[in-house]
Structures are given as structure tokens and as C-alpha cells.
Design a protein around this motif. Structure first.
Motif, PDB file in Angstrom:
ATOM      1  N   UNK A  21      16.742  -3.819  -5.192  1.00  0.00           N
ATOM      2  CA  UNK A  21      16.316  -5.016  -5.915  1.00  0.00           C
ATOM      3  C   UNK A  21      14.794  -5.063  -6.029  1.00  0.00           C
ATOM      4  N   UNK A  22      14.297  -5.273  -7.245  1.00  0.00           N
ATOM      5  CA  UNK A  22      12.867  -5.506  -7.454  1.00  0.00           C
ATOM      6  C   UNK A  22      12.634  -7.011  -7.452  1.00  0.00           C
ATOM      7  N   UNK A  23      11.755  -7.466  -6.601  1.00  0.00           N
ATOM      8  CA  UNK A  23      11.579  -8.902  -6.425  1.00  0.00           C
ATOM      9  C   UNK A  23      10.176  -9.176  -5.907  1.00  0.00           C
TER      10      UNK A  23
ATOM     11  N   UNK B 185       3.543  -7.446   7.520  1.00  0.00           N
ATOM     12  CA  UNK B 185       4.993  -7.501   7.371  1.00  0.00           C
ATOM     13  C   UNK B 185       5.334  -7.990   5.968  1.00  0.00           C
ATOM     14  N   UNK B 186       6.398  -7.446   5.396  1.00  0.00           N
ATOM     15  CA  UNK B 186       6.909  -7.890   4.104  1.00  0.00           C
ATOM     16  C   UNK B 186       8.279  -8.527   4.298  1.00  0.00           C
ATOM     17  N   UNK B 187       8.431  -9.739   3.771  1.00  0.00           N
ATOM     18  CA  UNK B 187       9.705 -10.450   3.867  1.00  0.00           C
ATOM     19  C   UNK B 187      10.070 -10.956   2.474  1.00  0.00           C
ATOM     20  N   UNK B 188      11.275 -10.650   1.975  1.00  0.00           N
ATOM     21  CA  UNK B 188      11.657 -11.139   0.640  1.00  0.00           C
ATOM     22  C   UNK B 188      11.646 -12.660   0.583  1.00  0.00           C
TER      23      UNK B 188
ATOM     24  N   UNK C 221      12.662  -5.402   2.899  1.00  0.00           N
ATOM     25  CA  UNK C 221      11.655  -4.720   2.094  1.00  0.00           C
ATOM     26  C   UNK C 221      11.421  -3.310   2.618  1.00  0.00           C
ATOM     27  N   UNK C 222      11.410  -2.348   1.707  1.00  0.00           N
ATOM     28  CA  UNK C 222      11.148  -0.961   2.097  1.00  0.00           C
ATOM     29  C   UNK C 222       9.653  -0.740   2.334  1.00  0.00           C
TER      30      UNK C 222
ATOM     31  N   UNK D 231       1.729 -13.458  -1.947  1.00  0.00           N
ATOM     32  CA  UNK D 231       2.908 -12.999  -2.683  1.00  0.00           C
ATOM     33  C   UNK D 231       2.616 -11.655  -3.330  1.00  0.00           C
ATOM     34  N   UNK D 232       3.512 -10.696  -3.112  1.00  0.00           N
ATOM     35  CA  UNK D 232       3.341  -9.356  -3.682  1.00  0.00           C
ATOM     36  C   UNK D 232       4.680  -8.876  -4.226  1.00  0.00           C
ATOM     37  N   UNK D 233       4.663  -7.995  -5.245  1.00  0.00           N
ATOM     38  CA  UNK D 233       5.928  -7.397  -5.693  1.00  0.00           C
ATOM     39  C   UNK D 233       6.442  -6.428  -4.640  1.00  0.00           C
ATOM     40  N   UNK D 234       7.753  -6.298  -4.553  1.00  0.00           N
ATOM     41  CA  UNK D 234       8.328  -5.400  -3.553  1.00  0.00           C
ATOM     42  C   UNK D 234       9.694  -4.923  -4.019  1.00  0.00           C
TER      43      UNK D 234
END
Length: 334
Positions: A72-74, A183-186, A333-334, A63-66
Motif C-alpha cells: 500500500x502506498x500511503x 520511526x515510521x507509522x502509517x 512501513x517498510x 507527514x511523509x509518503x511511505x
């Protein structure tokens, strides 16, 4: 006395009306949903990290901030995967000889259909494409196939040289053993009012602002943009996919261009199409067909819809389409 009662009656009347109004508003809202809304439109299902195949170390999930595309910050799940799916073997891709059966080669996607790349397919390519330039085998029926990592790099180059004309391009897992993809996925999908086209190859989304990847399978392999089949064929090469719909290049590693049912599928208790992974916006990815072999009839332009169990989710396109979903309806995610 009557003068004193009139204001009192007025206050009571106002209170009575107000209370009735409050009662009616409450009756219109159930679990945060007003009458006229449906529960399946508002239900949001978080990404379940436990579904990824992490036991053999080929996939890790943290889990990482993104920050998402809508600002949206999540929190996101960061998925790091190597090029070795834990749930199936990779290959084969190119048969050795025109006498080889389907188990010696992979598949090819053309005009919405899936074709076995067996020896007969290679032998018949001049007729299949109505072009006599195609002849990918010698006098003994042996098929011209890339044999080294350099061959793989050169034959997969958009400016492939004539020396690789009529070659079957087969890039092997041993070429990408040290390669990982991230890969980043909310974790919690955020539905948007308008969809986002994908970037990368092929329609839809040529020149779009979104990511090129469509999603990630539970084994950590990416569901990628459409393969540039016109460019491949234009160089008189063939780069087959294996029976799982995947092949290898030296930058992307092993990746999918079709969902064929080989990678992990999670059956649904209600007969709904099996779940196969997550899209890049965190909404679930499901197979094209349900347990009865039927495709949903209410899919939106991105190939998504909602139900009470899964909330909003996508259904991938037919394997022969060289595609999965058409756009994203959630923030990525950007």
C-alpha cells in the motif's frame, strides 16, 4: 387488449421485485457495514499526532509518503525522537551498596514477575539463581558497577569478557545525548488477514519478517523487542531496567522492555485500559488492565481486539513478561 396488458404486467412485476430487492439490500447496510458484521470490526481510527509530547523538542512528528508491507502506498507519520523522555526521569538502575533500598536501583524481570533491584536483591543473587558464581559486591558491600561509556560498550557486548563478570551494567543518559531514532507509522492502519511475526530477539517472532520494535510511546521512546536476558545472565552480568521499564544501550538509546505505567497514559472515559502509544502498524497500544484491574478475555494471538470506540487495538502484556505484544495484525512501513 389482453395481449397488450400481459407484457405491461410482467414489466411492473419485475420492477416491483427489483425495487424490493434494492430496499432489502439497503436495509442490510448501515454505515458501510452489512448485517452480521459489527461496527467495531470495521471502525478504523487514525493515528493522532497531537498525542505525542512534542512541546520540548524531544519528539518531532512530520507527514511523509511511505509504502507499507502489503504494498500500500500511503502517508506515514515520521517520528524522530532523542533519548530523553519528556514525561519522566531515567534511572536509577544499579544500587551502590547491598544496604541500599529500592529507590536506589531499578527493576528486573524474571519468570513473569517484577523484582526491585535493591541491595538485598544483589546480595541474594546466588540464592535467587541457585548459582554460587554470583557475587556482585566487595567486602564492604559495594556493588561492582560499570562506570564509563567504554565499560557500557564492553559489558553490553554479546561476547562480554570475564573482566565484567559479576558487574551491574549501567549505561547513562550522558552517553547518548546526540543519538536520535526515527520511526515510521502509517497514519491510517491497514488490517491484514494474517498476522506478522516480529524480527529481533526472543519469542515470539525469532526470525520473523516484521520489525523488531513493537511500538512507540507518546514520549517517543520505543517499546522494544524482549531484552536478551538469558545472554545477560549467562555472562554473569545484570542490566537492570529503571522503574519505567527502560534502560540504555549505545545503539538504541533509551528504550522500554516493560510497560509499568510510568510513561504517559491517557485515561479512557469508559473505564477501558489507558492508552500508552501506538504499535508499528498504527493501531493503538493500551495498558494491560482496565480501570477495574481486569484484563480483556477476548484478545487474539497478537494481544489485540476491537470495540466500537477504538476499533482494533492492542493490550500490552504484564510488565514481568519482558514483552508487549506478540505480533502485528496490520501492515507496517517498510
Amino acid at each position: 387488449m389482453m395481449k397488450n396488458l400481459i407484457p405491461l404486467l410482467f414489466v411492473c412485476t419485475v420492477l416491483f421485485i427489483s425495487c424490493n430487492s434494492c430496499s432489502n439490500d439497503s436495509a442490510d447496510i448501515v454505515d458501510g457495514t452489512k448485517d452480521g458484521d459489527t461496527a467495531d470490526e470495521t471502525k478504523v481510527v487514525d493515528v493522532d499526532a497531537s498525542l505525542f509530547l512534542t512541546s520540548n523538542g524531544s519528539v518531532t512528528v512530520t507527514t511523509v509518503p511511505c509504502t507499507l508491507s502489503d504494498g500500500t502506498s500511503t502517508d506515514c507519520y515520521q517520528i524522530v525522537a532523542n533519548s530523553t523522555p519528556a514525561d519522566h526521569e531515567m534511572g536509577p538502575w544499579c544500587p551502590d551498596n547491598i544496604s541500599d533500598a529500592a529507590d536506589k536501583g531499578g527493576i528486573w524481570l524474571e519468570n513473569g514477575e517484577v523484582y526491585d533491584v535493591d541491595g538485598a536483591f544483589i546480595e541474594n543473587m546466588a540464592n535467587f539463581y541457585n548459582d554460587s558464581t554470583w557475587k556482585m559486591y566487595d567486602a564492604n558491600g559495594d556493588i561492582y558497577t560499570t562506570e564509563t561509556e567504554d565499560d557500557c560498550a564492553n559489558a553490553a557486548n554479546p561476547n562480554v569478557g570475564e573482566e565484567y563478570e559479576n558487574f551491574c551494567v549501567e549505561c547513562l543518559p550522558s552517553y547518548v545525548t546526540d543519538l536520535t531514532q526515527t520511526y515510521l507509522i502509517p497514519i491510517t492502519p491497514v488490517k491484514q488477514s494474517t498476522s506478522t511475526d516480529f524480527g529481533g530477539f526472543g519469542p515470539p517472532g525469532m526470525g520473523g519478517n516484521g520489525p523488531s520494535q513493537r511500538g512507540v510511546a507518546f514520549n517517543g521512546v520505543v517499546f522494544d523487542a524482549p531484552a536478551p536476558t538469558d545472554a545477560i545472565l549467562g555472562a554473569y552480568t545484570l542490566a537492570p531496567f529503571d522503574d519505567a521499564g527502560g534502560h540504555i544501550n549505545l545503539n538504541a538509546g533509551y528504550h522500554y522492555h516493560a510497560a509499568t505505567g510510568v510513561s504517559t497514559q491517557l485515561a479512557q472515559d469508559d473505564g477501558h485500559s489507558a492508552m500508552i502509544g501506538y504499535a508499528m502498524d498504527g493501531f493503538g497500544l493500551y495498558a494491560q488492565l482496565d480501570a477495574n484491574g481486569e484484563e480483556p478475555t477476548d484478545l487474539d494471538d497478537c494481544r489485540g481486539h476491537s470495540d466500537e470506540t477504538r476499533g482494533y487495538h492492542y493490550h500490552v502484556a504484564a510488565p514481568g513478561s519482558n514483552s508487549f505484544i506478540n505480533c502485528l495484525n496490520g501492515a507496517y512501513a517498510n
